[in-house]
Motif scaffolding. Structure first.
Motif, short mmCIF file in Angstrom:
data_model
loop_
_atom_site.label_atom_id
_atom_site.label_comp_id
_atom_site.label_asym_id
_atom_site.label_seq_id
_atom_site.Cartn_x
_atom_site.Cartn_y
_atom_site.Cartn_z
N CYS A 188 -8.59 4.85 -2.11
CA CYS A 188 -9.65 4.02 -1.55
C CYS A 188 -10.69 4.88 -0.83
O CYS A 188 -11.89 4.62 -0.91
CB CYS A 188 -9.06 2.96 -0.62
SG CYS A 188 -7.84 3.60 0.55
N CYS A 219 -7.75 0.80 -6.21
CA CYS A 219 -6.45 0.75 -5.52
C CYS A 219 -5.34 0.46 -6.51
O CYS A 219 -5.35 -0.56 -7.19
CB CYS A 219 -6.46 -0.32 -4.44
SG CYS A 219 -4.83 -0.54 -3.70
N PRO A 220 -4.35 1.35 -6.61
CA PRO A 220 -3.30 1.12 -7.60
C PRO A 220 -2.42 -0.07 -7.25
O PRO A 220 -1.67 -0.56 -8.09
CB PRO A 220 -2.50 2.43 -7.57
CG PRO A 220 -2.80 3.06 -6.26
CD PRO A 220 -4.19 2.62 -5.89
N CYS A 272 0.85 -1.21 0.00
CA CYS A 272 0.00 0.00 0.00
C CYS A 272 0.88 1.25 0.00
O CYS A 272 1.85 1.34 0.74
CB CYS A 272 -0.89 -0.02 1.24
SG CYS A 272 -1.60 1.59 1.67
N ILE A 273 0.55 2.20 -0.84
CA ILE A 273 1.36 3.43 -0.95
C ILE A 273 0.73 4.61 -0.21
O ILE A 273 1.23 5.73 -0.29
CB ILE A 273 1.64 3.81 -2.42
CG1 ILE A 273 0.33 4.02 -3.20
CG2 ILE A 273 2.50 2.75 -3.09
CD1 ILE A 273 0.54 4.56 -4.63
N GLY A 274 -0.37 4.38 0.48
CA GLY A 274 -0.96 5.47 1.28
C GLY A 274 -1.45 6.64 0.45
O GLY A 274 -1.37 7.79 0.88
N CYS A 275 -1.98 6.34 -0.74
CA CYS A 275 -2.38 7.42 -1.64
C CYS A 275 -3.73 8.02 -1.29
O CYS A 275 -4.01 9.18 -1.56
CB CYS A 275 -2.39 6.93 -3.08
SG CYS A 275 -3.58 5.60 -3.38
N GLY A 276 -4.61 7.18 -0.73
CA GLY A 276 -5.94 7.68 -0.35
C GLY A 276 -7.01 7.48 -1.40
O GLY A 276 -8.15 7.92 -1.22
S1 SF4 Z 1 -5.95 2.96 -2.57
FE1 SF4 Z 1 -4.69 1.16 -2.10
S2 SF4 Z 1 -2.59 1.94 -2.09
FE2 SF4 Z 1 -3.91 3.76 -1.97
S3 SF4 Z 1 -4.13 4.09 0.27
FE3 SF4 Z 1 -5.85 2.80 -0.34
S4 SF4 Z 1 -5.14 0.71 0.06
FE4 SF4 Z 1 -3.32 2.00 0.02
#
Ligand code: SF4
Ligand code: FAD
Ligand code: FES
Lengths: 253, 682
Positions: free
Chosen positions: A165, A224-225, A159-163
């Protein structure tokens, strides 16, 4: 190709914001989406207009800084691809593209497409770690880890914590992000001692930050990327249930 | 070739005798150059690393730690440390100092500490664990690193790095870093960058991400417990020096635009490398030299700025819009064959070019290493074939990396197992399918070995200023081995700095400072003046247009191959462009809130000054060493030719004022354990 962009412009948190149209001629199919925005920004700058603010850094899909809703989809039309890795060859001449920031209660807009995602850091600070002060670690091979567990932990840790989701979720829930971290750590033997306190701490922080609850809609995984699966939320729920049951004591019989 | 023979002095070698006399009666000034008689530099006093213990190398680190002063736990609470940067180096340092009980304030320009550029590292991290029983040892990692650095690093530092490497893996595993494992549950390792042992630990192609998340989580734990105060979206724009000690920083809050000062008993810079001086590089867009350059201007010496690493396998530039370059892992060269058409200007599609009209130039030139020659050699060979008109792709700046033979031999699925995600990434960016057509690759700037000069304690020449990670110059000499940057960043941050900084902090806490202190006022005024000047220009060119042009000059003349004439030309061009920048740059908006163009403008302004110093350093070092290739100094086979008699030293540069020639301080290097030899890969 020539494109029409409709971009969300908002000068600051107090500005209500609006969509503004821009024409961008001569877009090369080899450009990335952010490079296309660079071209627009260069022109706006020289015309004396304010360039569009957006977050970005690595431009290779790993830092998690970039993020925008493109034609209604977080990170745009390509599956498993961050906005910075999206290329213009996926659009056609004459197309109109809507570009908006992540929209969620817990992610207030700072300016244009830039939002405040610091709530994610606070969720991690509330338990998303293994306590291992520097210097206290045992020899790395003292504990074996099953390959399948290590691989599964890695998948979640990606997970890159992009947000995205959160932006995609109708409830504005950050459950996929939280579940990815909970899964990563609870799949590993090192993560067991804090397994219960971790999940409770993180969920409490998640709720306190104003993220919504999860109703298993699944929009999050779709955008989710890094392909974090919905099953990680199931794992989080089981851990949470067990932890709260343990904490509150088993019901009297 | 009519350039000086190896060993012959170039006219800019610092011992030339055409200058006036200085403090030691021996200061030279370079002779006038074609661009109007500018003095390039003067020679100052030599410099020595006074902190490195001597005696047996195996016990030096142990002895230094024993001799260093300690701070008792009750006093640590009264001592404040500022850490600029949250990459592997800064993140691990801030977390560890917090755990030890210091008051820590941590800064990064991104919106979260987790996004530091370390996140992008792919291949792996070295450690001398010898889990494979393949003959690895601390001694061998030490040896490989000194040799890989082309004998331009310090033995003491490298030895310590090799020792500490084993602890890093233990630490990361304890934090839950999901390294690749074997079926038996043990950690897997692979070989990397030509090493003959398998000592590289990895987590798929995302080793940097996983290690950084480990450090980030440890940092967040300290933040949660109130021991570290985190300031994201803040950029350090000046160092505050009071009574000769580094005592704080001036920062801009990137959201509100507010300029503030923060004070501490010590300042740690972990702000990463300066590869973005070339505009196009594999670095993240925000990577910059500002933090270290500001410290340099305040008196910290800058060491070996010309040592930069160019990675051979990156996706080529596709047009003028290009904003950054993407690395394709070095591992691809294990199965891919590098070639170009034999005839210049042959623009047939690759699959239509028959075998006997292709030049597999690495295999031809380096029969024993073939496609697996080291990074610097592969890069230069690719540049040479493109310069001769045989490059491929629209721009002619590319060579093929062809998997057709490997697919025939091993089958498509084996290749997909090995490189599937890289192939996908390539296809996402270029729109071409590498299973069907060969990849196109070209070298790109990747890493900078130079940085602020530090002693064995990682302390710069300003007391109280410590520099860790890619921001310092310490351990890689003239060339870094693959998978060693992550090792160094974490060695510095988890283990070295937290021990050595105590020796300095033991004398604290220092006098409390306020915003009204004259040095503080002056530092803040400098920052606001600069920002107002940038905003006031309101010219007719964007910041990026200047940065691109600067990058092109550096790439052409201070890139893979450097010559005396080219570097002089670059110096003249950089100065002219810098003048233009300050007259014609257009920064929209004001300094009151989020203004990304203003952030970029400040960084590019500092890159201009750094670029000059890089060229001066490259000009003065008339030898070739590691990543620094001077066309005038090559072996008859065209390989880098060192000149140990004259250049076995660290070049540490002192800033003397804008437009003033810098002063060179030399730190002589001594090799007691590894004896300098000439590299050969034929
Ligand atoms: S979309 Fe995927 S990669 Fe980005 S924060 Fe959410 S779980 Fe992590
Ligand atoms: C694509 C790529 C792949 C790589 N792969 C590998 C690999 O496989 N193995 C390996 O060993 N090495 C690899 N490297 C090199 C390695 O990643 C870096 O050298 C290393 O991560 C640098 O870490 P750092 O902590 O020194 O700095 P960084 O991670 O760059 O962190 C710098 C920090 O400083 C902050 N900062 C900078 N300037 C300021 C300022 N003025 N004010 C406030 N904050 C500031 C930033 O916000 C950031 O937090 C790779 C590099 C690249 C580019
Ligand atoms: S800019 Fe880093 S993920 Fe997009």
């Amino acid at each position: 190709m020539n494109l029409t962009l409709r971009i969300w412009r908002q000068t600051g948190p107090d500005d209500p914001g609006r969509m503004v149209s821009y024409q961008v001629p001569d877009v090369s199919p080899d450009m990335s989406f952010l490079e296309m925005l660079d071209v627009l920004n260069d022109r706006l700058t020289l015309d004396g207009e304010a360039p569009v603010a957006f977050d970005h850094d690595c431009r290779e899909g790993i830092c998690g800084a970039c993020g925008m809703v493109i034609n209604g989809v977080a990170h745009g039309p390509e599956r498993a691809t961050t906005a910075c890795q999206l290329h213009m060859r996926h659009f056609r001449d004459g197309q109109t593209i809507d570009i908006e920031p992540w929209r969620a209660k817990a992610f207030p807009v700072i300016k244009d497409l830039v939002v405040d995602r610091s709530a994610f850091d606070r969720i991690v600070a509330a338990g998303g770690y293994i306590t291992a002060p520097t210097g206290a670690a045992p020899e790395a091979h003292a504990q074996l880890v099953r390959k399948s567990d290590a691989d599964a932990a890695f998948e979640s840790a990606a997970c890159i914590g992009c947000g995205a989701c959160v932006a995609a979720c109708p409830n504005g829930s950050a459950m996929l992000f939280t579940a990815a971290k909970v899964s990563h750590l609870s799949l590993l033997p090192q993560g067991q001692p804090e397994r219960s306190t971790r999940v409770v701490g993180m969920i409490d922080a998640h709720d306190a930050e104003g993220f919504g609850g999860c109703t298993n809609i699944g929009e999050c995984t779709a955008v989710c990327p890094k392909g974090i699966p919905l099953t990680s939320i199931g794992r989080l729920n089981r851990d949470y249930l067990k932890a709260t049951r343990d904490r509150d004591g088993a019901p009297a019989t | 070739m009519n350039s000086p023979r190896p060993g012959q002095r170039g006219e800019f070698a610092p011992t030339s005798t055409s200058g006036h006399h200085g403090p030691q009666g021996e200061v030279e000034t370079a002779p006038p150059n074609s661009s109007g008689g500018l003095d390039l530099f003067t020679l100052g006093e030599p410099i020595a690393d006074t902190k490195a213990p001597d005696g047996p190398i195996e016990t030096r680190w142990q002895r230094r730690r024993f001799d260093a002063k300690l701070v008792n736990p009750a006093n640590r609470r009264k001592l404040t440390v500022i850490v600029v940067g949250t990459g592997l180096a800064g993140g691990s340092a801030a977390a560890t100092l917090g755990e030890q009980g210091y008051r820590v304030r941590s800064y990064c320009y991104q919106d979260s500490p987790r996004r530091a550029h370390s996140i992008a590292a792919q291949g792996g991290i070295n450690a001398a664990k010898n889990y494979r029983n393949d003959g690895d040892s601390i001694q061998r990692l030490f040896y490989d690193t000194v040799k890989g650095g082309d004998f331009r690093s310090r033995e003491s530092n490298v030895r310590r790095l090799a020792e500490v490497s084993v602890e890093i893996i233990d630490q990361a595993v304890a934090q839950g870093v999901p390294f690749a494992r074997e079926y038996g549950g043990l950690l897997d390792t692979r070989s990397f960058g030509g090493a003959q042992v398998q000592r590289t630990f990895y987590a798929r192609g995302q080793t940097g991400q996983q290690l950084l998340l480990g450090a980030y989580q440890a940092l967040e734990r300290q933040i949660g417990q109130g021991r570290v105060e985190m300031h994201s979206r803040h950029e350090m724009l000046e160092l505050i020096v009071v009574d000769g000690r580094a005592r704080g920083i001036v920062v801009r809050d990137l959201v509100t635009g507010e300029i503030g000062c923060d004070f501490a008993d010590a300042v740690v810079l972990a702000s990463g490398g300066y590869g973005n001086v070339f505009y196009l590089s594999t670095n993240a867009k925000g990577c910059n030299v500002t933090a270290t350059w500001r410290a340099h201007r305040k008196g910290a010496l800058f060491a070996n700025p010309c040592y930069t690493q160019i990675h051979p396998t990156c996706i080529p530039v596709s047009g003028d819009h290009q904003s950054k370059l993407t690395l394709m892992s070095e591992s691809l060269r294990n199965d891919g064959r590098v070639w170009v058409p034999k005839a210049a200007g042959d623009d047939r599609p690759p699959r239509q070019i028959p075998e006997d009209e292709r030049d597999y130039f690495l295999e031809r030139m380096y029969p024993s290493f073939g496609n697996l020659v080291p990074r610097d050699i592969a890069s230069r060979a690719a540049k040479n074939v493109c310069d001769s008109g045989r490059g491929v792709g629209q721009t002619g700046l590319g060579v093929y990396l062809d998997f057709a033979d490997a697919i025939d031999r091993l089958g498509r699925s084996t290749i997909a197992d090995r490189y599937g995600n890289l192939f996908e990434m390539y296809q996402r960016i270029t729109g071409e399918d590498p299973y069907e057509v060969p990849m196109r690759i070209y070298p790109a700037v990747h890493y900078t070995m130079g940085g602020l000069w530090v002693d064995y304690d990682l302390q710069a020449t300003i007391p109280g200023l410590f520099v860790i990670g890619e921001a310092n110059f310490s351990d890689h000499g003239a060339n870094r081995l693959g998978a060693s940057a992550l090792m160094q960043g974490l060695a510095d941050g988890y283990f070295v700095l937290p021990s050595t900084i105590a020796d300095y902090l033991a004398a604290g806490p220092f006098e409390a400072l306020t915003d009204e202190h004259p040095e503080v006022v002056a530092a803040r005024d400098d920052v606001t003046d600069r920002l107002s000047r940038l905003l006031a220009c309101q010219g007719d060119r964007t910041v990026d247009s200047f940065h691109r042009e600067l990058g092109q000059i550096m790439w052409d003349h201070c890139g893979m191959e450097r010559t005396d004439a080219g570097l002089r030309k670059a110096l003249a061009e950089i100065r002219a462009l810098r003048d233009q920048f300050w007259q014609r740059v257009k920064v929209p908006g004001d300094g009151e809130g989020l203004n990304q163009a203003l952030e970029k403008a400040g960084r590019v302004a500092d890159f201009f000054e750094l670029a000059e110093l890089m060229c001066v350093d490259a000009l003065h070092r008339t030898e070739s060493a590691g990543g620094h290739f001077r066309a005038e100094s090559q072996t008859p086979e065209g390989e880098a030719q060192r000149d140990d008699d004259h250049f076995s030293y660290v070049a540490a540069w002192e800033f003397t004022g804008a437009d003033q020639p810098p002063v060179l301080h030399r730190e002589d290097l001594h090799f007691e354990y590894v004896h300098p030899t000439q590299r050969s890969y034929k």
